[in-house]
Design a protein around this motif. Structure first.
Motif, PDB file in Angstrom:
ATOM      1  N   ALA A   1      -8.360   4.112 -18.677  1.00  0.00           N
ATOM      2  CA  ALA A   1      -7.421   5.148 -18.250  1.00  0.00           C
ATOM      3  C   ALA A   1      -6.055   4.985 -18.904  1.00  0.00           C
ATOM      4  O   ALA A   1      -5.166   5.804 -18.669  1.00  0.00           O
ATOM      5  CB  ALA A   1      -7.267   5.118 -16.726  1.00  0.00           C
ATOM      6  N   MET A   2      -5.851   3.926 -19.716  1.00  0.00           N
ATOM      7  CA  MET A   2      -4.557   3.684 -20.363  1.00  0.00           C
ATOM      8  C   MET A   2      -4.766   3.527 -21.869  1.00  0.00           C
ATOM      9  O   MET A   2      -4.637   2.419 -22.415  1.00  0.00           O
ATOM     10  CB  MET A   2      -3.904   2.430 -19.776  1.00  0.00           C
ATOM     11  N   PRO A   3      -5.135   4.595 -22.581  1.00  0.00           N
ATOM     12  CA  PRO A   3      -5.393   4.469 -24.022  1.00  0.00           C
ATOM     13  C   PRO A   3      -4.160   4.058 -24.813  1.00  0.00           C
ATOM     14  O   PRO A   3      -4.281   3.497 -25.898  1.00  0.00           O
ATOM     15  CB  PRO A   3      -5.880   5.869 -24.403  1.00  0.00           C
ATOM     16  N   ASN A   4      -2.949   4.342 -24.280  1.00  0.00           N
ATOM     17  CA  ASN A   4      -1.715   3.979 -24.981  1.00  0.00           C
ATOM     18  C   ASN A   4      -1.053   2.744 -24.395  1.00  0.00           C
ATOM     19  O   ASN A   4       0.114   2.459 -24.682  1.00  0.00           O
ATOM     20  CB  ASN A   4      -0.739   5.157 -24.941  1.00  0.00           C
ATOM     21  N   GLY A   5      -1.789   2.005 -23.591  1.00  0.00           N
ATOM     22  CA  GLY A   5      -1.236   0.800 -22.987  1.00  0.00           C
ATOM     23  C   GLY A   5      -0.634   1.061 -21.620  1.00  0.00           C
ATOM     24  O   GLY A   5      -0.498   2.205 -21.161  1.00  0.00           O
ATOM     25  N   GLY A   6      -0.297  -0.013 -20.931  1.00  0.00           N
ATOM     26  CA  GLY A   6       0.276   0.094 -19.593  1.00  0.00           C
ATOM     27  C   GLY A   6       0.127  -1.203 -18.836  1.00  0.00           C
ATOM     28  O   GLY A   6      -0.093  -2.274 -19.420  1.00  0.00           O
ATOM     29  N   THR A   7       0.232  -1.118 -17.516  1.00  0.00           N
ATOM     30  CA  THR A   7       0.210  -2.307 -16.665  1.00  0.00           C
ATOM     31  C   THR A   7      -0.862  -2.145 -15.592  1.00  0.00           C
ATOM     32  O   THR A   7      -0.967  -1.083 -14.969  1.00  0.00           O
ATOM     33  CB  THR A   7       1.573  -2.539 -16.001  1.00  0.00           C
ATOM     34  N   ILE A   8      -1.652  -3.201 -15.395  1.00  0.00           N
ATOM     35  CA  ILE A   8      -2.617  -3.271 -14.298  1.00  0.00           C
ATOM     36  C   ILE A   8      -2.127  -4.334 -13.330  1.00  0.00           C
ATOM     37  O   ILE A   8      -1.843  -5.469 -13.729  1.00  0.00           O
ATOM     38  CB  ILE A   8      -4.020  -3.630 -14.810  1.00  0.00           C
ATOM     39  N   THR A   9      -2.021  -3.976 -12.077  1.00  0.00           N
ATOM     40  CA  THR A   9      -1.543  -4.909 -11.057  1.00  0.00           C
ATOM     41  C   THR A   9      -2.662  -5.163 -10.049  1.00  0.00           C
ATOM     42  O   THR A   9      -3.256  -4.215  -9.530  1.00  0.00           O
ATOM     43  CB  THR A   9      -0.314  -4.347 -10.322  1.00  0.00           C
ATOM     44  N   ILE A  10      -2.933  -6.452  -9.802  1.00  0.00           N
ATOM     45  CA  ILE A  10      -3.912  -6.850  -8.790  1.00  0.00           C
ATOM     46  C   ILE A  10      -3.140  -7.511  -7.658  1.00  0.00           C
ATOM     47  O   ILE A  10      -2.505  -8.547  -7.841  1.00  0.00           O
ATOM     48  CB  ILE A  10      -4.949  -7.818  -9.367  1.00  0.00           C
ATOM     49  N   LYS A  11      -3.214  -6.901  -6.487  1.00  0.00           N
ATOM     50  CA  LYS A  11      -2.473  -7.374  -5.328  1.00  0.00           C
ATOM     51  C   LYS A  11      -3.451  -7.696  -4.205  1.00  0.00           C
ATOM     52  O   LYS A  11      -4.421  -6.958  -3.995  1.00  0.00           O
ATOM     53  CB  LYS A  11      -1.483  -6.299  -4.863  1.00  0.00           C
ATOM     54  N   ALA A  12      -3.222  -8.799  -3.507  1.00  0.00           N
ATOM     55  CA  ALA A  12      -4.130  -9.211  -2.434  1.00  0.00           C
ATOM     56  C   ALA A  12      -3.318  -9.616  -1.207  1.00  0.00           C
ATOM     57  O   ALA A  12      -2.219 -10.154  -1.314  1.00  0.00           O
ATOM     58  CB  ALA A  12      -5.003 -10.374  -2.892  1.00  0.00           C
ATOM     59  N   SER A  13      -3.908  -9.352  -0.032  1.00  0.00           N
ATOM     60  CA  SER A  13      -3.274  -9.711   1.235  1.00  0.00           C
ATOM     61  C   SER A  13      -4.339  -9.730   2.316  1.00  0.00           C
ATOM     62  O   SER A  13      -5.436  -9.206   2.132  1.00  0.00           O
ATOM     63  CB  SER A  13      -2.162  -8.717   1.597  1.00  0.00           C
ATOM     64  N   THR A  14      -4.020 -10.348   3.454  1.00  0.00           N
ATOM     65  CA  THR A  14      -4.958 -10.371   4.577  1.00  0.00           C
ATOM     66  C   THR A  14      -4.719  -9.151   5.464  1.00  0.00           C
ATOM     67  O   THR A  14      -3.629  -8.578   5.489  1.00  0.00           O
ATOM     68  CB  THR A  14      -4.788 -11.655   5.397  1.00  0.00           C
ATOM     69  N   LEU A  15      -5.765  -8.754   6.203  1.00  0.00           N
ATOM     70  CA  LEU A  15      -5.709  -7.541   7.008  1.00  0.00           C
ATOM     71  C   LEU A  15      -6.538  -7.745   8.262  1.00  0.00           C
ATOM     72  O   LEU A  15      -7.683  -8.218   8.183  1.00  0.00           O
ATOM     73  CB  LEU A  15      -6.231  -6.345   6.199  1.00  0.00           C
ATOM     74  N   ARG A  16      -5.989  -7.406   9.416  1.00  0.00           N
ATOM     75  CA  ARG A  16      -6.706  -7.426  10.684  1.00  0.00           C
ATOM     76  C   ARG A  16      -7.117  -5.997  11.005  1.00  0.00           C
ATOM     77  O   ARG A  16      -6.272  -5.135  11.248  1.00  0.00           O
ATOM     78  CB  ARG A  16      -5.822  -7.997  11.805  1.00  0.00           C
ATOM     79  N   LEU A  17      -8.434  -5.727  10.970  1.00  0.00           N
ATOM     80  CA  LEU A  17      -8.941  -4.377  11.158  1.00  0.00           C
ATOM     81  C   LEU A  17      -9.315  -4.184  12.621  1.00  0.00           C
ATOM     82  O   LEU A  17     -10.252  -4.797  13.123  1.00  0.00           O
ATOM     83  CB  LEU A  17     -10.159  -4.146  10.251  1.00  0.00           C
ATOM     84  N   ALA A  18      -8.550  -3.334  13.300  1.00  0.00           N
ATOM     85  CA  ALA A  18      -8.830  -3.017  14.695  1.00  0.00           C
ATOM     86  C   ALA A  18      -9.904  -1.931  14.786  1.00  0.00           C
ATOM     87  O   ALA A  18     -10.172  -1.236  13.810  1.00  0.00           O
ATOM     88  CB  ALA A  18      -7.543  -2.537  15.379  1.00  0.00           C
ATOM     89  N   PRO A  19     -10.550  -1.782  15.965  1.00  0.00           N
ATOM     90  CA  PRO A  19     -11.575  -0.727  16.093  1.00  0.00           C
ATOM     91  C   PRO A  19     -11.057   0.652  15.736  1.00  0.00           C
ATOM     92  O   PRO A  19     -11.790   1.471  15.174  1.00  0.00           O
ATOM     93  CB  PRO A  19     -11.988  -0.824  17.559  1.00  0.00           C
ATOM     94  N   ALA A  20      -9.800   0.926  16.022  1.00  0.00           N
ATOM     95  CA  ALA A  20      -9.256   2.245  15.716  1.00  0.00           C
ATOM     96  C   ALA A  20      -9.060   2.458  14.227  1.00  0.00           C
ATOM     97  O   ALA A  20      -8.954   3.599  13.757  1.00  0.00           O
ATOM     98  CB  ALA A  20      -7.915   2.434  16.440  1.00  0.00           C
ATOM     99  N   ASP A  21      -9.001   1.356  13.460  1.00  0.00           N
ATOM    100  CA  ASP A  21      -8.772   1.478  12.014  1.00  0.00           C
ATOM    101  C   ASP A  21     -10.051   1.755  11.237  1.00  0.00           C
ATOM    102  O   ASP A  21     -10.007   1.973  10.019  1.00  0.00           O
ATOM    103  CB  ASP A  21      -8.140   0.187  11.471  1.00  0.00           C
ATOM    104  N   VAL A  22     -11.189   1.718  11.908  1.00  0.00           N
ATOM    105  CA  VAL A  22     -12.463   1.915  11.203  1.00  0.00           C
ATOM    106  C   VAL A  22     -12.548   3.308  10.597  1.00  0.00           C
ATOM    107  O   VAL A  22     -13.201   3.522   9.567  1.00  0.00           O
ATOM    108  CB  VAL A  22     -13.644   1.646  12.159  1.00  0.00           C
ATOM    109  N   THR A  23     -11.871   4.294  11.222  1.00  0.00           N
ATOM    110  CA  THR A  23     -11.896   5.644  10.654  1.00  0.00           C
ATOM    111  C   THR A  23     -11.211   5.697   9.285  1.00  0.00           C
ATOM    112  O   THR A  23     -11.541   6.527   8.454  1.00  0.00           O
ATOM    113  CB  THR A  23     -11.192   6.614  11.622  1.00  0.00           C
ATOM    114  N   VAL A  24     -10.237   4.789   9.067  1.00  0.00           N
ATOM    115  CA  VAL A  24      -9.561   4.748   7.772  1.00  0.00           C
ATOM    116  C   VAL A  24     -10.464   4.109   6.720  1.00  0.00           C
ATOM    117  O   VAL A  24     -10.407   4.451   5.541  1.00  0.00           O
ATOM    118  CB  VAL A  24      -8.223   3.980   7.892  1.00  0.00           C
ATOM    119  N   TRP A  25     -11.287   3.151   7.167  1.00  0.00           N
ATOM    120  CA  TRP A  25     -12.216   2.442   6.271  1.00  0.00           C
ATOM    121  C   TRP A  25     -13.642   2.699   6.775  1.00  0.00           C
ATOM    122  O   TRP A  25     -14.231   1.852   7.437  1.00  0.00           O
ATOM    123  CB  TRP A  25     -11.930   0.945   6.248  1.00  0.00           C
TER     124      TRP A  25
END
Length: 799
Positions: A556-580
């Motif tokens: 997706a970057m034929p002319n170059g660019g930056t790829i960022t990989i970001k990681a973090s922890t997440l507590r998924l509540a029952p109400a958040d299941v609709t988002v995921w």
């Protein structure tokens, strides 16, 4: 329909079967004749090939007898016409040669001569043909070529000194013999084979089953078929077989018609009249017309009473039995009290590969098996041939009239489903490797450049380079070896085994792979916390997910660019299941892969995870990358989604449940070993590559070892048998000409179970490693290795 009409219909049907059978028999006989004709044709091709070689033997012999002359080597360097006339021209008539051409090693003409009227034109034609096609080693060439004078047969042999007849090295020149195939050669070949022989441009097929046409291709220097040597012969065995087949058909027809005639009169006399009383009942499918017959004695009376008793049951049972066997799934009816199989359908015998009637009274649990190695889930059955089949099982208990409880077990074969998923993942992983191949080649070329420059400088100045140059070369070699080792590990990675994984290390490994392959205009930034929790999963599959996402961002970057990989922890509540959707509540790790590329149009965003959907050109992608990534992430209990806008880049976010288990750390690298001077022991080195063999000998002699070297397994075994008592270590390669390394290991182990054996290999996979352990190998070392690594391995094995 009257019984007489039925009888006539039966006879006509039998006659039709007879005609069909005769036709089928004729086809079978015809097929046999065709097969026999092909066998004869194959034998004729082999015979023609051998006879052509026999006719061409004088030309070949002149190659073999004249090319290994020391005087021929001198003639290439300093052509002497007198020597040519005395030694070469004498062989024209003896060896049936029309033209001889001697070439320098680079393919230029040294001398030519012959009995052709247009020698100069033929020589020029051959020189043009040889351009770009001369072998680089000591190989012979045999080909044909078209010329104005006819079809040329050319044999080319390397010129080498007499003391280097078996040495593989660059030739000192080339010796070419040429002759024209004439009518006399074809007549001679036809007389030898007792057949018609001709040279044709296009082969023809035989006109009948009694004639055999064999075609032998005459190929040019590029391997293209120039002419066909066609051998045509009427084979007496085929003529005899054809005549016998026709006679058999006539006898079979007469016999079958006689049987039909006898059968017709027997049925009409003994069966037709009694069946007339049963005709009404059978036509109406009703037992009431059988009342008069039931009261009568005799066989047909008994038949009427039997039909009256079982008429209705028969049709019902037949339908039930056919329906039972028509079920594709395997159905087992089991006695619930002892789990013994009472009845099975055809689907069960097909699933287990068992003969009908062999499963009854055996227990179903007898066929249950643990999952294959590396797979921890699923229900598996073992077939009669030992193959494992993954199934889905459903059970239901029923009670019969006798109060016996039966369990109906339905098993469905789902092996293809797992195999399809695994093949899809492997194919997509190879696609990822293919997209990285160009970058890998570029990076390895950069690593090879200082090595080539150092070797050129060493050749020109003949002075040892300083330590800085040597360190640069050593670093380049190690970088190239590490890149290849990472790609090989990913390419042949085993799927299915779930272990604790260091997620941070896995992301960094994926970054290292793409860092050496992506264009310099693309920068990958890792935004990772100091520590990340561990995952339970398959490292190869998760590597595949990250590589798919990184490759998509790169595209997706034929002319170059930056790829960022970001990681973090997440507590998924029952109400958040609709988002995921599809994820389960609990502790997760979230990883975002963001790029600054062209973005994804809104009308495409909902389709990017569909199988085989791709916006790339046909030869640029299969559309399986994101589909397989979604399947892998779901299989690990997680979820993945994408967000983007045209011109603003894209972000792929995925969550995976983490665990408290700690991954097993890699073994720490050992410190550089010190050189130990050990005297009094021999080391046997078996290696077919002369450079590696010589350098390894010098390295071991620095440790004051006495080193015995062998260039193949046969020579190595001979040296070991001769010096077995004083040999303290064997170092051998695996892939060598002649005796294979594994065979050498087993031979040594039979003679000396205690001597240490170290195996060198360019790629020792899991299957080879298992075979080495079974053969009793003491240790392995991967090529390329440096001096420190071989010293470390020797010190470890010798204590």
């Amino acid at each position: 329909m009257s019984l007489h009409f039925r009888l006539i219909t039966l006879i006509l049907a039998l006659f039709s079967l007879l005609v069909g059978g005769l036709w089928l028999q004729d086809r079978l006989e015809n097929d046999k004749l065709v097969a026999l004709q092909k066998q004869v044709q194959s034998a004729m091709v082999e015979l023609a090939s051998s006879q052509v070689e026999l006719i061409s033997q004088p030309v070949r012999v002149m190659n073999e007898d004249y090319s290994p002359w020391d005087e021929m080597v001198a003639f290439v360097r300093n052509p002497n016409p007198e020597w040519w006339r005395s030694n070469i021209e004498t062989g024209f008539s003896t060896h049936e040669v029309d033209l001889i051409v001697v070439l320098a090693p680079n393919g230029t003409l040294v001398h030519s001569g012959g009995v052709l009227p247009d020698n100069q034109a033929a020589t020029a034609h051959l020189l043009e043909t040889f351009k770009g096609h001369l072998p680089t080693g000591m190989d012979y060439m045999h080909f044909y070529d078209e010329f104005d004078g006819g079809l040329l047969e050319v044999r080319l042999a390397p010129i080498r000194p007499s003391d280097r007849t078996i040495e593989v090295s660059a030739p000192m020149g080339w010796f070419s013999n040429t002759r024209i195939w004439r009518e006399v050669h074809l007549k001679k070949l036809g007389k030898l084979m007792n057949a018609e022989v001709s040279l044709v441009s296009t082969p023809k097929k035989p006109t009948d089953l009694e004639t055999v046409v064999a075609d032998l291709p005459f190929r040019n220097i590029r391997g293209e078929t120039l002419r066909w040597l066609q051998v045509e012969k009427r084979d007496p065995n085929l003529v005899l077989a054809r005549r016998d087949a026709r006679q058999d058909m006539i006898l079979l027809a007469v016999f079958s018609l006689s049987v039909i005639a006898v059968l017709f009169f027997a049925i009409r006399t003994w069966v037709l009249k009694p069946l007339g009383l049963l005709e009404a009942s059978l036509r109406l499918h009703d037992a009431s017309p059988l009342a008069p017959l039931i009261q009568s004695p005799g066989e047909f009376g008994n038949l009427g009473r039997m039909i009256d008793a079982h008429f209705r049951q028969e049709d019902t049972l037949r339908q039930i039995y056919q329906a039972f066997n028509a079920i594709d799934e395997a159905v087992f009816i089991i006695d619930a009290s002892n789990r013994r199989i009472q009845h099975v359908n055809h689907g069960a015998t097909r699933l287990l590969g068992a003969a009908p009637g062999t499963l009854q009274e055996s227990g179903l649990e007898k066929h249950l098996a643990p999952p294959p190695a590396g797979i921890t889930d699923g229900t598996w059955l073992r077939r009669a041939d030992g193959k494992l089949v993954e199934v889905e099982i459903r059970e239901q208990t029923i009670t019969g009239k006798s109060a016996q409880q039966l369990t109906v077990v339905v098993a469905r074969d789902i092996s293809e489903r797992r195999e399809t998923v695994q093949k899809q993942l492997r194919a997509q992983r190879l696609e990822s490797l293919g997209t990285l191949a160009g970058g890998v080649a570029h990076d390895i070329n950069n690593m090879l450049t200082p090595i080539v420059l150092m070797l050129d400088d060493l050749q020109q100045n003949r002075q040892l380079p300083d330590r800085t140059v040597l360190s640069t070369v050593q670093s380049s070699v190690r970088r190239a070896a590490n890149i290849l080792r990472q790609l090989l590990t990913f390419g042949r990675g085993y799927e299915g085994e779930r272990t604790p994984i260091d997620l941070k290390q896995l992301i960094e490994d994926s970054n290292r792979i793409v860092a050496s392959t992506f264009p310099k205009s693309i920068r990958v930034v890792l935004d990772l916390p100091a520590a990340l929790p561990s995952l339970i999963g398959d490292p190869t599959q998760l590597h595949q997910v990250f590589l798919n996402l990184l490759v998509n961002s790169r595209d997706a970057m034929p002319n170059g660019g930056t790829i960022t990989i970001k990681a973090s922890t997440l507590r998924l509540a029952p109400a958040d299941v609709t988002v995921w959707p599809g994820a389960t509540p609990g502790n997760h790790v979230r990883i975002d892969v963001m790029d600054t590329g062209t973005g994804i149009p809104a009308e495409v965003l909902d389709k990017i995870f569909d199988p085989f959907f791709t916006t790339k050109a046909v030869d640029k992608g299969t559309g399986l990358g994101l589909s397989s990534s979604l399947g892998i992430v779901r299989g690990h209990g997680g979820m993945i989604k994408a967000s983007s806008a045209p011109g603003e880049g894209a972000c792929f976010s995925l969550i995976l449940p983490y665990t408290d288990q700690t991954p097993v750390p890699d073994a720490p690298a050992e410190s550089r070993p010190t050189e130990k001077k050990i005297n009094g022991r021999n080391i046997l080195v078996v290696e077919d590559e002369p450079t590696i063999r010589n350098l390894l000998q010098r390295s071991l002699e620095r440790l004051s070892f006495k080193v015995l070297v062998a260039k193949n397994g046969d020579e190595g075994l001979e040296l070991f048998v001769r010096h077995r008592l004083e040999t303290g270590l064997v170092i051998t390669d695996l892939n060598m000409p002649g005796m294979h390394g594994l065979t050498l290991l087993r031979e040594i182990r039979q003679r000396s179970p205690e001597v240490p054996i170290l195996v060198m290999g360019g790629r020792i996979d899991d299957e080879t490693s298992t075979a080495l352990q079974q053969a009793g190998v003491s240790g392995t070392i991967n090529k390329p290795f440096d001096y420190a690594e071989i010293v470390q391995a020797v010190n470890r094995l010798l204590g």
